[in-house]
Enzyme design. Structure first.
Site, short mmCIF file in Angstrom:
data_model
loop_
_atom_site.label_atom_id
_atom_site.label_comp_id
_atom_site.label_asym_id
_atom_site.label_seq_id
_atom_site.Cartn_x
_atom_site.Cartn_y
_atom_site.Cartn_z
N LEU A 30 -80.54 -40.92 -0.82
CA LEU A 30 -79.28 -40.19 -0.59
C LEU A 30 -78.17 -41.00 0.06
CD1 LEU A 30 -80.61 -36.69 0.61
CD2 LEU A 30 -79.62 -37.24 -1.62
N CYS A 75 -85.00 -33.28 -3.18
CA CYS A 75 -85.04 -34.75 -3.14
C CYS A 75 -86.37 -35.22 -2.57
CB CYS A 75 -83.90 -35.32 -2.31
SG CYS A 75 -83.97 -37.12 -2.26
N ILE A 100 -85.54 -31.15 -14.50
CA ILE A 100 -86.26 -31.22 -13.25
C ILE A 100 -85.76 -32.40 -12.42
CG2 ILE A 100 -88.41 -30.20 -14.12
CD1 ILE A 100 -89.51 -33.05 -14.53
N GLY A 155 -84.67 -35.08 -17.48
CA GLY A 155 -85.96 -35.73 -17.23
C GLY A 155 -86.29 -36.61 -18.41
N GLY A 166 -79.84 -39.24 -17.16
CA GLY A 166 -79.96 -39.97 -15.89
C GLY A 166 -80.36 -41.41 -16.09
#
Lengths: 304, 269
Positions: A73, A129, A190, A242, A264
């Site tokens: 993060l 997270c 997810i 995912g 992603g």
């Protein structure tokens, strides 16, 4: 041109292809490669209340058909985000969804308040997270606790609330149901799977944080399963993510019940992955004479 | 003023055709590809991400520093060791194969002026980014001493190519070159001669840390090229960080680096 528009949590998008939080920075890095404004929506890196340094390196470890990450993060905090980063992100002309990560319920509420009225289109609650020890994970794995956080945030903001769920639970459907009942307008499915790797030379864990989140094509079937299960249970849209790398993968998620998809880790393999997926979806609809692509959402279980 | 020849050139994807793949010693390879736009855009010390494999496994691209550039012929070369699945796949590419290459990436070596005295220090595969730098600095009439160290003589990479741009001195840990010892021994010896404007170094962290200390003690500016596990290569994912020496935060190896001023980063993690 094929109509790929869609609405998720009241957020209108020109196509259902978003970027997954954390993999796309704030868009700037990719803007020299392609028109970031042709994405469906941008999702920010996780934003915390205070500036957050993140984990010590190494933060990345490649694994079969994927990677582990434990970035933890790292971000400049919500105030710096609003003043220094958001103006640039809004400039692309597509909805900006802020991924927010509190360490307590109160922090989630405070971040949500500070983002309300700033021009972000919605909030994605990162209650899952895997790379932060305190709070985060527990909030996201116990349905009652997750629901409490969602309810508190929903009450504190006019922004639509999307909740990103972790697959690291026994029953993701129960979790999805609980946060839906608490007022979530959409679900992101997810987050990464908790994993680790050990360096056999040093005989020590590879990642500085020891454990990290597994992403990439390796986790795709797990994600497809989660979207399939949850989309049949809740009546709010599911954003599927995912391991989506190709147009065919995105279509698989849509057929499983996703109203939108997020790209992603694929950006690391091919920075143009999202662009290629958008083109694929348009071409697929043309070639198959599909007038409304939204007919495809959940087709795999609707047409049983 | 500092020049980083074409800094700020935007990265782009190059479908790079393999021209030559030469196996050197100790699993090292010299790969030359046709990438005219990359050749024109890249500066010494920058790197590129090379796609390895076609079925998402290996999944990540491999960051390789630019070893040599021939702008006129539109060629770019990479010097690398085949040590994992990705680089092994790369080492099997042959003339005619096409590799996706994203670049130029990162911040390269900085230099200013001409006719200065530079000390280039390459430990093992650390030679990789230094040849392009040597070529550039020699073109600006720098006088260069290039130190290359290896475990064995075979581990001294591309000595003939380096010799064209300055005085080459080598050392090996096993004594298979006339000089036996570590690259640091060689560096200490050279430093005694004095008059250096800048040290440029690449190699294992342990070597770079010693050079950080030397730069701090002697006041000779040093630049070090740092390696870290990397994902996006563009500064977006924050995967490849290194601790900043000036703040409590981290710097991105792919964006603020890979070439850092010696005093800019802490290499202890």
């Amino acid at each position: 041109m094929v109509d790929l528009t869609v609405e998720v949590a009241g957020i209108k998008m020109q196509n259902p292809v978003m970027v997954a939080s954390g993999t796309f920075g704030c868009g700037e890095e990719y803007s020299s490669l392609f028109d970031v404004g042709s994405l469906g929506a941008l999702v920010t890196k996780g934003i915390t209340l205070k500036p957050w340094q993140g984990n010590k390196p190494p933060r990345i470890c490649e694994t079969p058909a994927g990677l582990l990450n434990a970035v933890g993060l790292q971000n400049p905090g919500v105030d710096a985000f609003v003043h220094e980063i958001l103006p640039g992100m809004k400039g692309y002309g597509v909805p900006v969804i802020a991924n927010i990560a509190g360490f307590t319920k109160e922090e989630f509420v405070e971040i949500a308040k500070r983002l309300t009225g700033t021009g972000v289109a919605g909030l994605e609650l990162n209650i899952s997270c895997p790379n932060v020890k305190a709070g985060g994970m527990a909030l996201g794995t116990v349905p009652e606790l997750a629901a409490e956080v969602v309810e508190a945030v929903v009450e504190s903001t006019s922004l639509p609330v999307i909740v990103k769920l972790t697959p690291n639970v026994t029953d993701i459907v129960a979790l999805a149901q609980a946060v839906t009942d608490a007022g979530a307008r959409a679900l992101s499915l997810i987050n990464t799977l908790l994993g680790m790797a050990i360096d056999i030379k040093s005989r020590r864990p590879v990642l500085g944080n020891v454990m990290g989140g597994l992403s990439g094509p390796a986790i795709r079937p797990v994600a497809v399963r989660a979207v399939w299960q949850v989309s049949q249970t809740v009546d709010i849209p599911v954003i599927g993510m995912g391991g989506i790398c190709r147009g065919e993968d995105a279509l698989e998620f849509i057929l499983a019940g996703a109203t939108a998809v997020a790209i992603g880790s694929a950006h690391f393999h091919d920075p143009w992955a999202a662009m290629k997926i958008i083109s694929f979806l348009g071409r697929y609809c043309e070639e198959n004479e599909i007038n409304d692509w939204r007919e495809l959402i959940g087709a795999a279980w609707k047409n049983k | 003023m500092e020049t980083g020849r074409k800094t700020g050139a935007h990265p782009s994807e190059h479908a790079a055709g393999v021209l030559e793949q030469i196996a050197l010693a100790s699993d090292c390879f010299l790969l030359t590809v046709a990438a005219p736009n990359l050749a024109r855009a890249v500066s010494p010390g920058q790197f590129a991400l090379l796609g390895c494999g076609t079925v998402f496994d290996p999944f990540l691209r491999r960051p390789l520093s630019i070893h040599q550039v021939d702008v006129e012929r539109g060629e770019v070369s990479f010097l690398y060791r085949a040590k994992g699945a990705g680089t092994q796949w790369l080492s099997q590419r042959r003339r005619g194969d096409v590799i996706p290459v994203l670049g130029p990436l990162g911040r390269g070596f900085r230099h200013s002026g001409s006719g200065k005295k530079g000390l280039l220090v390459g430990a093992g595969l650390g030679a990789a980014p230094l040849l392009f730098l040597a070529q550039e600095l020699a073109g600006r009439k720098w006088s260069l001493v290039i130190l290359l160290g290896g475990r064995t003589k075979a581990g001294i990479l591309r000595p003939d190519a380096f010799e064209r741009f300055g005085t080459l001195k080598t050392i090996t840990e096993d004594g298979s070159t006339p000089k036996k010892g570590t690259i640091i021994d060689l560096l200490q010896e050279e430093l005694k001669k004095g008059g250096w404007d800048t040290i440029y170094a690449c190699g294992p962290r342990a070597v770079l840390k010693v050079i950080q200390g030397i730069s701090c003690r002697t006041g000779i500016p040093a630049q070090i090229s740092v390696e870290e596990r990397m994902a996006c290569g563009l500064g977006a994912c924050l995967g490849c960080v290194c601790r900043s020496a000036h703040s409590s935060g981290y710097l991105r190896v792919c964006k603020e680096g890979p070439v850092f001023d010696a005093g800019e980063v802490l290499l202890d993690g």
